[in-house]
Structure formats: structure tokens, C-alpha cells
Design a protein around this motif. Sequence first.
Motif, PDB file in Angstrom:
ATOM      1  N   SER A   1       4.056  42.260 -24.885  1.00  0.00           N
ATOM      2  CA  SER A   1       2.719  42.859 -24.801  1.00  0.00           C
ATOM      3  C   SER A   1       2.812  44.046 -23.852  1.00  0.00           C
ATOM      4  O   SER A   1       3.766  44.172 -23.076  1.00  0.00           O
ATOM      5  N   THR A   2       1.807  44.906 -23.898  1.00  0.00           N
ATOM      6  CA  THR A   2       1.779  46.033 -22.972  1.00  0.00           C
ATOM      7  C   THR A   2       1.729  45.518 -21.535  1.00  0.00           C
ATOM      8  O   THR A   2       2.438  46.011 -20.655  1.00  0.00           O
ATOM      9  N   ASN A   3       0.915  44.501 -21.280  1.00  0.00           N
ATOM     10  CA  ASN A   3       0.831  43.912 -19.947  1.00  0.00           C
ATOM     11  C   ASN A   3       2.186  43.345 -19.529  1.00  0.00           C
ATOM     12  O   ASN A   3       2.637  43.554 -18.393  1.00  0.00           O
ATOM     13  N   GLY A   4       2.838  42.626 -20.417  1.00  0.00           N
ATOM     14  CA  GLY A   4       4.153  42.071 -20.120  1.00  0.00           C
ATOM     15  C   GLY A   4       5.177  43.152 -19.814  1.00  0.00           C
ATOM     16  O   GLY A   4       6.018  43.002 -18.922  1.00  0.00           O
ATOM     17  N   GLN A   5       5.103  44.251 -20.548  1.00  0.00           N
ATOM     18  CA  GLN A   5       6.032  45.362 -20.316  1.00  0.00           C
ATOM     19  C   GLN A   5       5.790  45.981 -18.946  1.00  0.00           C
ATOM     20  O   GLN A   5       6.736  46.267 -18.218  1.00  0.00           O
ATOM     21  N   LEU A   6       4.523  46.182 -18.599  1.00  0.00           N
ATOM     22  CA  LEU A   6       4.207  46.742 -17.279  1.00  0.00           C
ATOM     23  C   LEU A   6       4.687  45.812 -16.164  1.00  0.00           C
ATOM     24  O   LEU A   6       5.252  46.268 -15.164  1.00  0.00           O
ATOM     25  N   GLN A   7       4.499  44.506 -16.331  1.00  0.00           N
ATOM     26  CA  GLN A   7       4.983  43.550 -15.334  1.00  0.00           C
ATOM     27  C   GLN A   7       6.500  43.628 -15.219  1.00  0.00           C
ATOM     28  O   GLN A   7       7.051  43.605 -14.119  1.00  0.00           O
ATOM     29  N   TRP A   8       7.197  43.732 -16.339  1.00  0.00           N
ATOM     30  CA  TRP A   8       8.652  43.826 -16.329  1.00  0.00           C
ATOM     31  C   TRP A   8       9.118  45.102 -15.628  1.00  0.00           C
ATOM     32  O   TRP A   8      10.035  45.075 -14.807  1.00  0.00           O
ATOM     33  N   ILE A   9       8.471  46.230 -15.949  1.00  0.00           N
ATOM     34  CA  ILE A   9       8.834  47.515 -15.330  1.00  0.00           C
ATOM     35  C   ILE A   9       8.668  47.432 -13.808  1.00  0.00           C
ATOM     36  O   ILE A   9       9.551  47.844 -13.050  1.00  0.00           O
ATOM     37  N   ILE A  10       7.549  46.881 -13.364  1.00  0.00           N
ATOM     38  CA  ILE A  10       7.284  46.785 -11.932  1.00  0.00           C
ATOM     39  C   ILE A  10       8.276  45.836 -11.260  1.00  0.00           C
ATOM     40  O   ILE A  10       8.831  46.151 -10.200  1.00  0.00           O
ATOM     41  N   THR A  11       8.533  44.691 -11.878  1.00  0.00           N
ATOM     42  CA  THR A  11       9.476  43.728 -11.308  1.00  0.00           C
ATOM     43  C   THR A  11      10.876  44.323 -11.202  1.00  0.00           C
ATOM     44  O   THR A  11      11.561  44.155 -10.187  1.00  0.00           O
ATOM     45  N   GLU A  12      11.310  45.034 -12.243  1.00  0.00           N
ATOM     46  CA  GLU A  12      12.634  45.669 -12.208  1.00  0.00           C
ATOM     47  C   GLU A  12      12.715  46.724 -11.111  1.00  0.00           C
ATOM     48  O   GLU A  12      13.724  46.820 -10.411  1.00  0.00           O
ATOM     49  N   ALA A  13      11.662  47.507 -10.948  1.00  0.00           N
ATOM     50  CA  ALA A  13      11.647  48.525  -9.891  1.00  0.00           C
ATOM     51  C   ALA A  13      11.714  47.863  -8.512  1.00  0.00           C
ATOM     52  O   ALA A  13      12.460  48.320  -7.632  1.00  0.00           O
ATOM     53  N   LEU A  14      10.962  46.785  -8.315  1.00  0.00           N
ATOM     54  CA  LEU A  14      10.999  46.067  -7.047  1.00  0.00           C
ATOM     55  C   LEU A  14      12.365  45.434  -6.800  1.00  0.00           C
ATOM     56  O   LEU A  14      12.880  45.450  -5.675  1.00  0.00           O
TER      57      LEU A  14
ATOM     58  N   GLU B   1       1.566  26.468 -11.220  1.00  0.00           N
ATOM     59  CA  GLU B   1       1.146  27.664 -11.946  1.00  0.00           C
ATOM     60  C   GLU B   1       1.414  28.896 -11.104  1.00  0.00           C
ATOM     61  O   GLU B   1       1.294  28.862  -9.886  1.00  0.00           O
ATOM     62  N   LYS B   2       1.788  29.991 -11.774  1.00  0.00           N
ATOM     63  CA  LYS B   2       1.956  31.258 -11.083  1.00  0.00           C
ATOM     64  C   LYS B   2       0.591  31.838 -10.803  1.00  0.00           C
ATOM     65  O   LYS B   2      -0.273  31.850 -11.663  1.00  0.00           O
ATOM     66  N   LYS B   3       0.396  32.322  -9.587  1.00  0.00           N
ATOM     67  CA  LYS B   3      -0.865  32.972  -9.255  1.00  0.00           C
ATOM     68  C   LYS B   3      -0.762  34.434  -9.657  1.00  0.00           C
ATOM     69  O   LYS B   3       0.247  35.083  -9.439  1.00  0.00           O
ATOM     70  N   THR B   4      -1.812  34.941 -10.256  1.00  0.00           N
ATOM     71  CA  THR B   4      -1.836  36.346 -10.658  1.00  0.00           C
ATOM     72  C   THR B   4      -3.068  37.013 -10.072  1.00  0.00           C
ATOM     73  O   THR B   4      -4.061  36.360  -9.769  1.00  0.00           O
ATOM     74  N   LYS B   5      -2.958  38.313  -9.893  1.00  0.00           N
ATOM     75  CA  LYS B   5      -4.080  39.124  -9.448  1.00  0.00           C
ATOM     76  C   LYS B   5      -4.338  40.180 -10.507  1.00  0.00           C
ATOM     77  O   LYS B   5      -3.417  40.714 -11.096  1.00  0.00           O
TER      78      LYS B   5
END
Length: 73
Positions: free
Chosen positions: A31-44, A3-7
Motif C-alpha cells: 500500500s502507499t502507507n506501507g511503502q512510506l513506512q518502509w522508506i522511513i524505516t530504511e532511512a532510519l 500490538e504495535k502502537k501507531t501514531k
Amino acid sequence: MAEKKTKSFILRIDAETMDAIEAWAADEFRSTNGQLQWIITEALRKAKRLPKKKTMAGANRQGQTTNEEENNE
């Protein structure tokens, strides 16, 4: 399967920005959460700040099995 660990954390964001993110998420069928995760991952990823992932070849050299191999057994 591992499982992926999340914070969790609280994010304060102005209403106009949040509206834009929600609209973008809807356009991408996320989802909004999924979009935020995608935006952050792409930036990283673009900043080359993501931790290096173990490759399947690297895992096999170390005697570890991959999920695909476990499913085939």
C-alpha cells in the motif's frame, strides 16, 4: 500477542512525489502507507537512528517469554 502502537499524522507532499511513491508501492505490492513506512524505516536504519530492539536472548535472560515460546506451550 502484543500490538504495535501507531501514531497518525498529516503529511503534505507534492503531487509528483506522491505519484512516484504510489507507483513504487504498486511495483512492490505494498500500500502507499506501507511503502512510506518502509522508506522511513530504511532511512532510519541506514542513519542508525532506530531504537534498539530487545533480542530474544535478552528477553530470555530477564525471565520474559517470547511469542514463539508462548505459542509452543
